[in-house]
Design a protein around this motif. Sequence first.
Motif, PDB file in Angstrom:
ATOM      1  N   LEU A   1      35.076  37.251  50.981  1.00 30.77           N
ATOM      2  CA  LEU A   1      36.196  36.331  51.190  1.00 30.77           C
ATOM      3  C   LEU A   1      36.678  35.742  49.869  1.00 30.77           C
ATOM      4  CD1 LEU A   1      34.917  34.490  54.385  1.00 30.77           C
ATOM      5  CD2 LEU A   1      36.939  35.953  54.231  1.00 30.77           C
TER       6      LEU A   1
ATOM      7  N   GLY B   1      39.005  37.810  48.060  1.00 32.34           N
ATOM      8  CA  GLY B   1      40.301  38.057  48.697  1.00 32.34           C
ATOM      9  C   GLY B   1      40.295  39.214  49.677  1.00 32.34           C
TER      10      GLY B   1
ATOM     11  N   PHE C   1      40.224  40.058  52.944  1.00 37.15           N
ATOM     12  CA  PHE C   1      40.410  39.713  54.345  1.00 37.15           C
ATOM     13  C   PHE C   1      41.666  40.420  54.852  1.00 37.15           C
ATOM     14  CE2 PHE C   1      41.872  37.257  57.987  1.00 37.15           C
ATOM     15  CZ  PHE C   1      40.699  37.047  58.686  1.00 37.15           C
TER      16      PHE C   1
ATOM     17  N   SER D   1      44.261  40.826  56.990  1.00 34.41           N
ATOM     18  CA  SER D   1      44.833  40.013  58.069  1.00 34.41           C
ATOM     19  C   SER D   1      45.518  40.849  59.141  1.00 34.41           C
ATOM     20  CB  SER D   1      45.824  38.995  57.495  1.00 34.41           C
ATOM     21  OG  SER D   1      46.851  39.643  56.772  1.00 34.41           O
TER      22      SER D   1
ATOM     23  N   MET E   1      43.015  32.178  53.597  1.00 36.09           N
ATOM     24  CA  MET E   1      42.804  33.088  52.469  1.00 36.09           C
ATOM     25  C   MET E   1      42.966  32.353  51.139  1.00 36.09           C
ATOM     26  SD  MET E   1      44.875  36.317  54.174  1.00 36.09           S
ATOM     27  CE  MET E   1      44.791  37.381  52.735  1.00 36.09           C
TER      28      MET E   1
END
Length: 418
Positions: free
Chosen positions: A273, A276, A278, A280, A321
């Motif tokens: 995480l 960066g 993630f 979406s 984020m």
Amino acid sequence: MSESPAESTQDIKNDTPTQTPLEIEIEIVSEEEMALIDAALATATRCSQLSSSSAISATSCFPSSQLLQRNVRSIQSITLLAKRRLSGICGPDEPDIEDSGHFAMTQKRNRVAKSFLERFRKNRALSVTDIRGTEWCEKQMEFMLLFGKPRANKAMKVGHARHVKLEEEVITKVKVPVQSFEDRWAVKFINSINGANQLLSEGLTRELPLFGFIEGVWMVGVIDEIQMPVKETDRNPMIVDVKTRVQETLPTESQRRNGRLQLMCYKYMWDNLAAGNFPSRQFFDFFSLNPYHVLSEEVRENTAKAGYPAKTLDDIVRFYMNAWNMLPPAHNQLLLRYEFQKDQSLLGEVEFIYDHDWMKSRIQGCLEFWKGEREASYIPDEERWKCKYCQFASVCPAIGKPESSRSPSKTNSDSIPS
């Protein structure tokens, strides 16, 4: 009856969500099992008709008495297969699917049984607790999925109460009505954002939720405690987990190993995480969420008060984020703290170093079980003491088997870091 989203509430803590349990539909007899049973019955019926109307053809293959015995065996083997899959009990001496005849064998090739991941975590994420429980004993995890989790005993309740007390020392909860699944997820993300902000401003937060995409699956976890280092030269947060003990002793190696895996999973998720990582779009698709769904008024009011006004779930995810982009990777040194339940006195602390390769291999081994790539393994002989405390011991085929006849679990027999 489960609670509808429109009637439920969730806690916005000025840092953690209350994880509302979801209803799990337990598939008693799968489509594959019903197809195999039907196939066996159909085969038995056809063969019975064949033996009465065309005696020459039947007896040219085998006597009618042998045909009947074979049909009975086929039906029995299919029935055993269905029972075996229902209970999760299977052993090397039980009839295999091939006993059900050629048609059943064709069905086996054409139909793939649903994995535990598909059956019990569809549109849900695996939790770190799932991984930890699988590493502890795959057969026990299998039984829990099929029959449900055992009721919490006194020790579990005391441990939960201790964690609630620790959480309340640094976090204030606020009840927020939710009207949709998007609202519910928004609250979870808000609690994670609040926890990250509290860590940066105060140097400590507890019960911090994590959501991430790990080893090809979505995973969630809740960290007991995160501390910012006292030294200004070291800015990597330290992950801490508090374990309460009924006995006034430190746990066995297998218990500490299980705790190490749990914290390493948190560290792995944290670092992804913070980097960066993630996805979406994949998140919205997997959980069947509408990113542009307008959140309820109560949820929007709470985000505005927290300083990051958001209108949609997509807005919340972006804030999530951004919050993690401000955090550095977690410290490589992790900490297990053991407390005596009776008086909450400190029994000891175990510090250990993050081992990425070991942790990753353990997760991959657990996922083989969840994805249906192999059957559940038994625990190794040296850890059979766990069976004494297992609520499923009375139905587990491992009980009563000679130790030499049991194949040790691959995931439990690997070398472990000290």
